[in-house]
Design a protein around this motif. Structure first.
Motif, PDB file in Angstrom:
ATOM      1  N   LEU A 298       0.829  -1.207   0.000  1.00 26.64           N
ATOM      2  CA  LEU A 298       0.000   0.000   0.000  1.00 26.64           C
ATOM      3  C   LEU A 298       0.865   1.260   0.000  1.00 26.64           C
ATOM      4  O   LEU A 298       0.639   2.183  -0.794  1.00 26.64           O
ATOM      5  N   PHE A 299       1.863   1.294   0.858  1.00 27.44           N
ATOM      6  CA  PHE A 299       2.725   2.476   0.915  1.00 27.44           C
ATOM      7  C   PHE A 299       3.607   2.603  -0.326  1.00 27.44           C
ATOM      8  O   PHE A 299       3.878   3.713  -0.782  1.00 27.44           O
ATOM      9  N   SER A 300       4.057   1.482  -0.874  1.00 26.99           N
ATOM     10  CA  SER A 300       4.870   1.525  -2.098  1.00 26.99           C
ATOM     11  C   SER A 300       4.061   2.060  -3.274  1.00 26.99           C
ATOM     12  O   SER A 300       4.529   2.925  -4.020  1.00 26.99           O
TER      13      SER A 300
ATOM     14  N   SER B 201       3.349   5.771  -2.805  1.00 27.85           N
ATOM     15  CA  SER B 201       4.475   6.667  -3.079  1.00 27.85           C
ATOM     16  C   SER B 201       4.676   6.874  -4.587  1.00 27.85           C
ATOM     17  O   SER B 201       5.208   7.896  -5.002  1.00 27.85           O
ATOM     18  N   HIS B 202       4.204   5.924  -5.392  1.00 28.60           N
ATOM     19  CA  HIS B 202       4.347   6.052  -6.844  1.00 28.60           C
ATOM     20  C   HIS B 202       3.174   6.780  -7.501  1.00 28.60           C
ATOM     21  O   HIS B 202       3.377   7.545  -8.451  1.00 28.60           O
ATOM     22  N   ILE B 203       1.963   6.561  -7.009  1.00 30.99           N
ATOM     23  CA  ILE B 203       0.802   7.159  -7.687  1.00 30.99           C
ATOM     24  C   ILE B 203       0.189   8.309  -6.903  1.00 30.99           C
ATOM     25  O   ILE B 203      -0.719   8.967  -7.386  1.00 30.99           O
ATOM     26  N   GLY B 204       0.620   8.519  -5.677  1.00 33.50           N
ATOM     27  CA  GLY B 204       0.112   9.636  -4.888  1.00 33.50           C
ATOM     28  C   GLY B 204      -0.913   9.204  -3.855  1.00 33.50           C
ATOM     29  O   GLY B 204      -1.595   8.182  -4.016  1.00 33.50           O
ATOM     30  N   LEU B 205      -1.017  10.013  -2.814  1.00 32.87           N
ATOM     31  CA  LEU B 205      -1.904   9.696  -1.699  1.00 32.87           C
ATOM     32  C   LEU B 205      -3.367   9.700  -2.113  1.00 32.87           C
ATOM     33  O   LEU B 205      -4.115   8.774  -1.788  1.00 32.87           O
TER      34      LEU B 205
ATOM     35  N   THR C  14      -4.813   9.356  -5.082  1.00 30.69           N
ATOM     36  CA  THR C  14      -5.143   8.258  -5.998  1.00 30.69           C
ATOM     37  C   THR C  14      -5.190   6.932  -5.243  1.00 30.69           C
ATOM     38  O   THR C  14      -6.080   6.101  -5.487  1.00 30.69           O
ATOM     39  N   THR C  15      -4.280   6.741  -4.319  1.00 32.88           N
ATOM     40  CA  THR C  15      -4.271   5.508  -3.519  1.00 32.88           C
ATOM     41  C   THR C  15      -5.529   5.399  -2.675  1.00 32.88           C
ATOM     42  O   THR C  15      -6.168   4.337  -2.623  1.00 32.88           O
TER      43      THR C  15
END
Length: 163
Positions: free
Chosen positions: A18-20, A23-27, A29-30
């Protein structure tokens, strides 16, 4: 103890993924993806749960044990709980529990392990029509007729039977 270890490792991996991904798509969007999977899961639970309940009622009315429907209900509850947990691994496993084809694969895996047979044999002990080896189920007995049990009644008030 091994199940607690599995749950701990699974939860840790779920948060790492989840954190990985976050960190790639943004908070934002996650968060939207986690919420979207939750809503999709709730929709699938509602749709599949209603159909599983209807099939279970039909099998009960036919005098059969709804073992596959009970498994479906358990998978729906487990899948729904996983979808409510934040994380992509838990969402993937939860959605797999909600999809009928994935449930069939899971049921096949449990059957291969011998778990389905154990559950079905224990459940059939409480359902007389599902076990043909029961003494009250003879070849001449019609499943639609009630079983007659002959016996003798002794009243407590009968003076011949007082102690």
């Amino acid at each position: 103890m091994p199940i607690l270890l599995f749950i701990s490792v699974f939860t840790l991996l779920d948060f790492v993924v989840l954190f990985s991904v976050g960190s790639h798509i943004g908070l934002l969007t996650t968060l939207l993806l986690v919420l979207l999977t939750g809503f999709v899961g709730l929709h699938l639970i509602r749709r599949e749960g209603v159909s599983a309940l209807a099939r279970a009622r039909a099998r009960l009315q036919a005098g059969e044990l709804p073992s596959s429907e009970l498994f479906t209900g358990a998978a729906l509850i487990f899948g729904g709980a996983l979808l409510m947990a934040p994380g992509f691994l838990s969402d993937a496993l939860g959605l797999a529990c909600l999809l009928p084809s994935a449930r069939r694969l899971l049921l096949g895996g449990l059957s291969w392990l011998g778990l389905k047979a154990t559950v079905a044999s224990q459940a059939s002990a409480y359902h007389p029509h599902s076990r043909p080896d029961r003494p009250e189920q003879s070849a001449s007995h019609d499943a639609g007729e009630p079983t007659t049990i002959e016996g003798e009644f002794i009243s407590r008030d009968d003076p011949r039977h007082r102690r």
